[in-house]
Write a protein that holds these residues in place. Structure first.
Motif, PDB file in Angstrom:
ATOM      1  N   ILE A   1     -75.227  37.076-175.906  1.00 37.01           N
ATOM      2  CA  ILE A   1     -77.096  37.819-175.031  1.00 37.01           C
ATOM      3  C   ILE A   1     -76.800  36.129-174.249  1.00 37.01           C
ATOM      4  CG2 ILE A   1     -79.104  37.389-175.734  1.00 37.01           C
ATOM      5  CD1 ILE A   1     -78.255  39.297-177.906  1.00 37.01           C
ATOM      6  N   GLN A   2     -77.188  34.721-175.408  1.00 37.51           N
ATOM      7  CA  GLN A   2     -76.650  33.562-174.418  1.00 37.51           C
ATOM      8  C   GLN A   2     -75.964  33.438-173.546  1.00 37.51           C
ATOM      9  OE1 GLN A   2     -76.861  30.367-177.317  1.00 37.51           O
ATOM     10  NE2 GLN A   2     -76.832  29.202-175.533  1.00 37.51           N
ATOM     11  N   ASN A   3     -75.403  33.703-172.975  1.00 39.69           N
ATOM     12  CA  ASN A   3     -74.392  33.442-172.248  1.00 39.69           C
ATOM     13  C   ASN A   3     -74.725  34.367-171.270  1.00 39.69           C
ATOM     14  OD1 ASN A   3     -71.898  31.528-173.101  1.00 39.69           O
ATOM     15  ND2 ASN A   3     -71.047  33.245-173.872  1.00 39.69           N
ATOM     16  N   ALA A   4     -75.436  35.476-171.123  1.00 44.45           N
ATOM     17  CA  ALA A   4     -75.969  36.493-170.112  1.00 44.45           C
ATOM     18  C   ALA A   4     -77.420  35.882-169.756  1.00 44.45           C
ATOM     19  CB  ALA A   4     -75.985  37.775-170.759  1.00 44.45           C
ATOM     20  N   ILE A   5     -78.507  35.174-170.253  1.00 43.34           N
ATOM     21  CA  ILE A   5     -79.034  34.829-170.434  1.00 43.34           C
ATOM     22  C   ILE A   5     -78.828  33.812-169.203  1.00 43.34           C
ATOM     23  CG2 ILE A   5     -81.578  33.514-170.637  1.00 43.34           C
ATOM     24  CD1 ILE A   5     -81.366  35.509-173.751  1.00 43.34           C
ATOM     25  N   GLU A   6     -77.198  32.679-169.191  1.00 49.56           N
ATOM     26  CA  GLU A   6     -77.333  31.584-168.607  1.00 49.56           C
ATOM     27  C   GLU A   6     -76.559  31.812-167.375  1.00 49.56           C
ATOM     28  OE1 GLU A   6     -74.206  29.602-171.611  1.00 49.56           O
ATOM     29  OE2 GLU A   6     -76.478  28.339-172.393  1.00 49.56           O
TER      30      GLU A   6
ATOM     31  N   VAL B   1     -85.817  38.918-164.417  1.00 46.63           N
ATOM     32  CA  VAL B   1     -84.458  39.170-164.181  1.00 46.63           C
ATOM     33  C   VAL B   1     -83.819  39.377-165.365  1.00 46.63           C
ATOM     34  CG1 VAL B   1     -82.931  36.674-164.124  1.00 46.63           C
ATOM     35  CG2 VAL B   1     -84.249  36.983-162.215  1.00 46.63           C
ATOM     36  N   LEU B   2     -84.486  39.448-166.578  1.00 46.13           N
ATOM     37  CA  LEU B   2     -83.958  39.251-167.943  1.00 46.13           C
ATOM     38  C   LEU B   2     -84.832  40.137-168.461  1.00 46.13           C
ATOM     39  CD1 LEU B   2     -84.527  35.820-169.812  1.00 46.13           C
ATOM     40  CD2 LEU B   2     -82.182  36.771-168.473  1.00 46.13           C
ATOM     41  N   ALA B   3     -84.468  41.317-167.841  1.00 47.33           N
ATOM     42  CA  ALA B   3     -85.616  42.739-168.189  1.00 47.33           C
ATOM     43  C   ALA B   3     -84.796  43.893-169.402  1.00 47.33           C
ATOM     44  CB  ALA B   3     -85.833  43.598-167.397  1.00 47.33           C
ATOM     45  N   ASP B   4     -83.478  43.474-169.333  1.00 47.39           N
ATOM     46  CA  ASP B   4     -82.076  43.684-170.392  1.00 47.39           C
ATOM     47  C   ASP B   4     -82.375  43.289-171.626  1.00 47.39           C
ATOM     48  OD1 ASP B   4     -81.759  46.033-168.125  1.00 47.39           O
ATOM     49  OD2 ASP B   4     -79.730  45.359-167.642  1.00 47.39           O
ATOM     50  N   GLU B   5     -82.525  42.139-171.394  1.00 49.00           N
ATOM     51  CA  GLU B   5     -82.017  41.477-172.503  1.00 49.00           C
ATOM     52  C   GLU B   5     -83.600  41.602-173.424  1.00 49.00           C
ATOM     53  OE1 GLU B   5     -78.778  40.160-170.469  1.00 49.00           O
ATOM     54  OE2 GLU B   5     -81.317  39.972-170.281  1.00 49.00           O
TER      55      GLU B   5
ATOM     56  N   VAL C   1     -83.504  40.786-177.823  1.00 46.52           N
ATOM     57  CA  VAL C   1     -84.164  39.649-177.514  1.00 46.52           C
ATOM     58  C   VAL C   1     -85.337  39.856-178.476  1.00 46.52           C
ATOM     59  CG1 VAL C   1     -85.085  37.668-176.202  1.00 46.52           C
ATOM     60  CG2 VAL C   1     -82.960  38.695-175.881  1.00 46.52           C
ATOM     61  N   HIS C   2     -86.193  39.478-179.098  1.00 48.12           N
ATOM     62  CA  HIS C   2     -87.423  39.000-179.331  1.00 48.12           C
ATOM     63  C   HIS C   2     -88.125  38.324-179.627  1.00 48.12           C
ATOM     64  CE1 HIS C   2     -90.240  40.141-182.697  1.00 48.12           C
ATOM     65  NE2 HIS C   2     -90.723  38.836-182.715  1.00 48.12           N
ATOM     66  N   ALA C   3     -87.394  37.372-178.790  1.00 48.75           N
ATOM     67  CA  ALA C   3     -88.627  36.071-178.036  1.00 48.75           C
ATOM     68  C   ALA C   3     -88.172  35.236-177.200  1.00 48.75           C
ATOM     69  CB  ALA C   3     -89.697  35.212-179.663  1.00 48.75           C
TER      70      ALA C   3
END
Length: 114
Positions: A3-8, A63-67, A72-74
């Motif tokens: 998830i962190q990689n996807a956000i980046e 951009v991060l709607a899926d996460e 992703v809680h916060a």
């Protein structure tokens, strides 16, 4: 750390990035080890020049709607234009440790939260 990689990746593609730091802060919260639920994002981009904070946040949420709809809680957002970043001394506030859920219960039992 998928998830962190996807956000980046998503933020790097969506914005003209001067500086990007994505921190997994899940360990500060009442979640299982190795969770990816709480993140702190520091993003510096000329895309934010002249833009109000709410518009910046909305752009990130889009951009991060899926996460955000998933695990992703916060998401703590620290979004700067290059000038604001320079003026800030290139630092962001520390995130506090969570005192909710079982961590709050443990602090109350030990007398720390009173």
């Amino acid at each position: 750390m998928k998830i962190q990689n996807a956000i980046e990746e998503k933020l790097s593609r969506a914005f003209a990035v001067n500086h990007l730091q994505v921190e997994n802060e899940s360990h500060k919260h009442s979640v299982p080890p190795n969770s990816e639920t709480h993140f702190k994002v520091t993003l510096v981009s000329a895309d934010f020049d002249g833009q109000m904070k709410v518009k910046r946040h909305q752009a990130i949420y889009k951009v991060l709607a899926d996460e955000l709809a998933g695990e992703v809680h916060a998401l703590a957002l620290h979004l700067y234009s290059p000038q604001e970043w320079s003026d800030s001394g290139q630092s962001v506030p520390e995130s506090p440790n969570c005192m909710g859920g079982s961590k709050k219960d443990a602090a109350m039992t030990s007398g720390e939260g009173q």
